[in-house]
Design a protein around this motif. Structure first.
Motif, PDB file in Angstrom:
ATOM      1  N   GLY A 164      -9.212   7.267 -11.053  1.00 44.86           N
ATOM      2  CA  GLY A 164     -10.041   8.371 -10.561  1.00 44.86           C
ATOM      3  C   GLY A 164     -11.228   7.846  -9.767  1.00 44.86           C
ATOM      4  O   GLY A 164     -11.540   8.354  -8.687  1.00 44.86           O
ATOM      5  N   ARG A 165     -11.869   6.798 -10.324  1.00 43.27           N
ATOM      6  CA  ARG A 165     -13.028   6.234  -9.623  1.00 43.27           C
ATOM      7  C   ARG A 165     -12.615   5.649  -8.275  1.00 43.27           C
ATOM      8  O   ARG A 165     -13.285   5.826  -7.268  1.00 43.27           O
ATOM      9  CB  ARG A 165     -13.696   5.169 -10.489  1.00 43.27           C
ATOM     10  N   ALA A 166     -11.466   4.970  -8.256  1.00 48.04           N
ATOM     11  CA  ALA A 166     -10.977   4.382  -7.004  1.00 48.04           C
ATOM     12  C   ALA A 166     -10.753   5.461  -5.955  1.00 48.04           C
ATOM     13  O   ALA A 166     -11.085   5.298  -4.780  1.00 48.04           O
ATOM     14  CB  ALA A 166      -9.689   3.609  -7.265  1.00 48.04           C
ATOM     15  N   LEU A 167     -10.204   6.589  -6.391  1.00 48.20           N
ATOM     16  CA  LEU A 167      -9.958   7.696  -5.470  1.00 48.20           C
ATOM     17  C   LEU A 167     -11.276   8.254  -4.931  1.00 48.20           C
ATOM     18  O   LEU A 167     -11.413   8.521  -3.744  1.00 48.20           O
ATOM     19  CB  LEU A 167      -9.167   8.818  -6.174  1.00 48.20           C
ATOM     20  N   GLN A 168     -12.234   8.411  -5.826  1.00 43.91           N
ATOM     21  CA  GLN A 168     -13.523   8.958  -5.407  1.00 43.91           C
ATOM     22  C   GLN A 168     -14.235   8.007  -4.441  1.00 43.91           C
ATOM     23  O   GLN A 168     -14.854   8.437  -3.477  1.00 43.91           O
ATOM     24  CB  GLN A 168     -14.394   9.256  -6.631  1.00 43.91           C
ATOM     25  N   ARG A 169     -14.097   6.710  -4.722  1.00 41.47           N
ATOM     26  CA  ARG A 169     -14.709   5.726  -3.802  1.00 41.47           C
ATOM     27  C   ARG A 169     -14.116   5.871  -2.406  1.00 41.47           C
ATOM     28  O   ARG A 169     -14.785   5.697  -1.404  1.00 41.47           O
ATOM     29  CB  ARG A 169     -14.472   4.301  -4.323  1.00 41.47           C
ATOM     30  N   VAL A 190      -2.581   8.005  -2.369  1.00 44.37           N
ATOM     31  CA  VAL A 190      -2.827   7.661  -3.776  1.00 44.37           C
ATOM     32  C   VAL A 190      -2.194   6.309  -4.107  1.00 44.37           C
ATOM     33  O   VAL A 190      -2.817   5.436  -4.721  1.00 44.37           O
ATOM     34  CB  VAL A 190      -2.284   8.760  -4.716  1.00 44.37           C
ATOM     35  N   GLY A 191      -0.964   6.130  -3.643  1.00 42.58           N
ATOM     36  CA  GLY A 191      -0.260   4.872  -3.902  1.00 42.58           C
ATOM     37  C   GLY A 191      -1.000   3.688  -3.299  1.00 42.58           C
ATOM     38  O   GLY A 191      -1.174   2.645  -3.933  1.00 42.58           O
ATOM     39  N   GLN A 192      -1.462   3.882  -2.066  1.00 39.29           N
ATOM     40  CA  GLN A 192      -2.162   2.804  -1.368  1.00 39.29           C
ATOM     41  C   GLN A 192      -3.470   2.449  -2.080  1.00 39.29           C
ATOM     42  O   GLN A 192      -3.775   1.274  -2.294  1.00 39.29           O
ATOM     43  CB  GLN A 192      -2.445   3.246   0.076  1.00 39.29           C
ATOM     44  N   ILE A 193      -4.219   3.498  -2.485  1.00 40.74           N
ATOM     45  CA  ILE A 193      -5.502   3.273  -3.153  1.00 40.74           C
ATOM     46  C   ILE A 193      -5.293   2.542  -4.482  1.00 40.74           C
ATOM     47  O   ILE A 193      -6.005   1.584  -4.808  1.00 40.74           O
ATOM     48  CB  ILE A 193      -6.238   4.618  -3.369  1.00 40.74           C
ATOM     49  N   ALA A 194      -4.266   2.954  -5.219  1.00 43.26           N
ATOM     50  CA  ALA A 194      -3.977   2.296  -6.497  1.00 43.26           C
ATOM     51  C   ALA A 194      -3.611   0.836  -6.257  1.00 43.26           C
ATOM     52  O   ALA A 194      -4.044  -0.072  -6.965  1.00 43.26           O
ATOM     53  CB  ALA A 194      -2.843   3.032  -7.210  1.00 43.26           C
ATOM     54  N   PHE A 195      -2.816   0.624  -5.218  1.00 42.07           N
ATOM     55  CA  PHE A 195      -2.381  -0.735  -4.867  1.00 42.07           C
ATOM     56  C   PHE A 195      -3.589  -1.608  -4.523  1.00 42.07           C
ATOM     57  O   PHE A 195      -3.739  -2.718  -5.028  1.00 42.07           O
ATOM     58  CB  PHE A 195      -1.399  -0.647  -3.694  1.00 42.07           C
ATOM     59  N   ASP A 196      -4.469  -1.031  -3.652  1.00 40.70           N
ATOM     60  CA  ASP A 196      -5.655  -1.782  -3.233  1.00 40.70           C
ATOM     61  C   ASP A 196      -6.559  -2.095  -4.417  1.00 40.70           C
ATOM     62  O   ASP A 196      -7.222  -3.137  -4.458  1.00 40.70           O
ATOM     63  CB  ASP A 196      -6.448  -0.995  -2.187  1.00 40.70           C
ATOM     64  N   ALA A 197      -6.614  -1.162  -5.387  1.00 42.19           N
ATOM     65  CA  ALA A 197      -7.480  -1.376  -6.542  1.00 42.19           C
ATOM     66  C   ALA A 197      -6.801  -2.233  -7.603  1.00 42.19           C
ATOM     67  O   ALA A 197      -7.392  -2.499  -8.652  1.00 42.19           O
ATOM     68  CB  ALA A 197      -7.887  -0.019  -7.127  1.00 42.19           C
TER      69      ALA A 197
END
Lengths: 275, 311
Positions: free
Chosen positions: B232-237, B259-266
């Motif tokens: 959630g924090r990664a998405l908000q960032r 969402v997939g990309q953000i999760a991957f990056d994080a």
């Protein structure tokens, strides 16, 4: 919505590549086929079957009763033909009533008119069958009557009496066709089996009683009733001296009781919404 | 192919069908969804020529229904499984249909087999049939002529879950062979299980139409990760909204790839990533149902199987 399992979908790609089925346009449904299906429908239900069986049973009982109970000189062709013809004249119009009314009462019209969208074809087939059934049933009655006459007189040891003229035979068939058409008309007019059957019995049993009572008390009715009373006018068909006036009376009474209501009934049956 | 164009039907002052336009494509199962009395059955009756429209037109395979020379061979119709003469046997009803269409006698037994009605059941009078058996017989009548188009009004009524699954497979196979299927239901669940495309009708008017995915998708993503709060924090960032659901998953308006990309990056491991449930369609349908059903939502919708007469 809960997280229900979602059914696997076909791949998006298959939709575009759906093979287009090349199909020949089917041939139109011939009228003869509609006739044969409608004939089958008249007798393939429980009610149709038992009405048919009851005619056979009544005819046998009537013939046997004539042979057993009649005096020898009463054993005439007319007696036998009438004994078999009357059950048919009472019961067969009901088959005609039901063939039309049950389409609406049991709502089979939903299927019938989606398989044959031309309602005129279906109603027309029922009308043709009604007339044909009237003719065939009387032919059978006269045939079986002739057989009963031969057997009955042989048993009794007297000479057979052939007392029916060709004119009476033809007029008997006409009377039966008129009765059948009355049933058909009531079916189209009411499009409800109970209402149409009640209507048929009112017409064939109640109205003649009222008419007879009226003859006793009303001079005008006694002299002129036959012009408007179809039962009365058609009873004359069983005499072999139908006068010109009697034919004219049959004509006016038929117009009033059969043709006008039939035109209204046909319009309703062909146009009304089927639900 | 079914084309319905600006179709309206008025009964006196009451408008049963109001300017309805939609197309059912070959190769697809189109679900016609609406509460009882919404105008589904009237539309279908107009489609097969049993009711005349006030305005507008309906075409099947490019023609009006009454112009089909032998309609049963091109369009299979089931409007009401109960509309049969109770004194006929199932086999007799199917035989009448086969004869009308000019089909060989063998087609009756084949079709009975296809809808899983046994010899013994086919010999029984329809008066003694359960609703489920009547539906199977009705579907048999629709299928026997090997049509290109199927029009089925509430065919899943009275079928048990296994029966609904059977029907889904049957209609899927029919559509995959290039056939067009239009079926109606007043239950969102049934349509969801069976249809590819959905047309929603309420008070005679079309209120939504599209593919099932389009209509059921909420436009939101639903994701689970080992640490949902971190996701959630990664998405908000990244500038997206994110809310934690009670099941410990994350809902966001971002699309799935993002969402997939953000999760991957994080460096987060996703255990689930999909379009979120709870679409506008369901909300809209419940609202429609509440408006037209006087008893509101107190009664479970599944129990209401009676069909609106004026529909």
């Amino acid at each position: 919505m809960s997280t229900a399992t979602v059914a696997p979908e076909p791949l998006e790609g298959t939709i575009g590549s759906t093979r287009h089925r090349q199909r020949a346009t089917p041939a139109p449904i011939p009228f003869t086929r509609v006739l044969s299906v409608e004939l089958r429908k008249m007798f393939d239900t429980r009610s149709g079957f038992w009405l048919l069986v009851s005619i056979g049973i009544l005819a046998v009982i009537a013939t046997a009763a004539i042979i057993i109970f009649s005096s020898d000189d009463a054993l005439t062709y007319g007696m036998f033909a009438t004994g078999i013809g009357i059950p048919m004249a009472v019961i067969l119009p009901m088959i005609s009533v039901l063939s039309v009314s049950s389409e609406w009462s049991s709502r089979t019209a939903l299927t019938t008119f989606t398989l044959v969208p031309s309602r005129g074809k279906v109603i027309g087939a029922k009308a043709v069958l009604t007339v044909a059934l009237g003719i065939v049933s009387m032919a059978v009655a006269l045939g079986v009557g002739a057989l009963g006459n031969l057997i009955g007189t042989t048993i009794a040891g007297v000479d057979p009496v052939w007392d029916l003229t060709t004119v009476i035979l033809a007029q008997t068939v006409l009377a039966q066709v008129l009765g059948m058409m009355m049933g058909f008309m009531l079916g189209t007019l009411f499009r409800s089996s109970p209402a149409a059957i009640v209507g048929y019995f009112v017409y064939s049993l109640v109205l003649p009683t009222i008419s007879n009572a009226l003859v006793m008390v009303n001079d005008w009715w006694r002299d002129n009733g036959a012009w408007v009373d179809l039962n009365w006018a058609s009873t004359r068909l069983f005499d072999d001296d139908m006068t010109r006036e009697a034919w004219a009376q049959l004509g006016t009474a038929t117009t009033l009781w059969l043709i006008i209501p039939l035109l209204i009934g046909l319009r309703l049956a062909l146009k009304s919404e089927v639900k | 192919m079914i084309q319905i164009d600006a179709l309206s039907k008025r009964y006196g002052g009451f408008t049963a069908v109001d300017n309805v336009t939609f197309t059912a494509e070959p190769g697809r199962v189109t679900g016609f969804l609406g509460p009882n009395g919404a105008g589904k059955s009237t539309t279908m009756r107009i489609l097969v020529g049993l009711t005349d429209p006030t305005t507008g037109s309906a075409h099947l395979l490019g023609r009006h229904f009454s112009q089909l020379p032998n309609p049963g061979r091109e369009v299979g119709v089931l409007l009401d499984a109960s509309a049969q003469h109770g004194g006929r046997t199932g086999r007799e009803i199917l035989t009448l249909a086969a004869r009308t269409m000019g089909l060989p006698k063998s087609s009756v037994a084949e079709t009975l087999d296809r809808v899983s009605l046994t010899e013994e059941e086919a010999g029984r009078r329809v008066r003694n049939y359960s609703l489920g058996m009547r539906q199977r017989l009705g579907i048999a009548t629709a299928l026997i002529g090997d049509p290109e188009v199927l029009i089925l009004d509430e065919p899943a009524n009275g079928l048990d879950p296994a029966g609904i699954r059977w029907m889904r497979d049957l209609l899927r196979g029919f559509a995959d062979d290039g056939g067009t299927v239009l079926l109606s239901s007043h239950l969102l669940h049934e349509i969801e299980v069976i249809a590819d495309d959905i047309v929603v009708i309420g008070n005679g008017r079309i209120v939504a139409q599209g593919t099932k995915q389009e209509l059921l998708a909420s436009g939101e993503a639903y994701a689970r990760a080992g640490d949902p709060a971190e996701l959630g924090r990664a998405l908000q960032r990244a500038g997206h909204n994110a809310e934690l659901t009670t099941e410990g998953a994350v809902r966001t308006a971002a699309d799935l790839a993002t969402v997939g990309q953000i999760a991957f990056d994080a460096g987060l491991v996703l255990t689930e990533l999909r379009a979120a449930d709870g679409s506008g369609l369901e909300e809209m349908f419940l609202q429609l149902t509440a408006e037209t059903q006087r008893d509101h939502l107190d009664s479970p919708e599944g129990l209401d199987s009676s069909k609106g007469k004026a529909a």
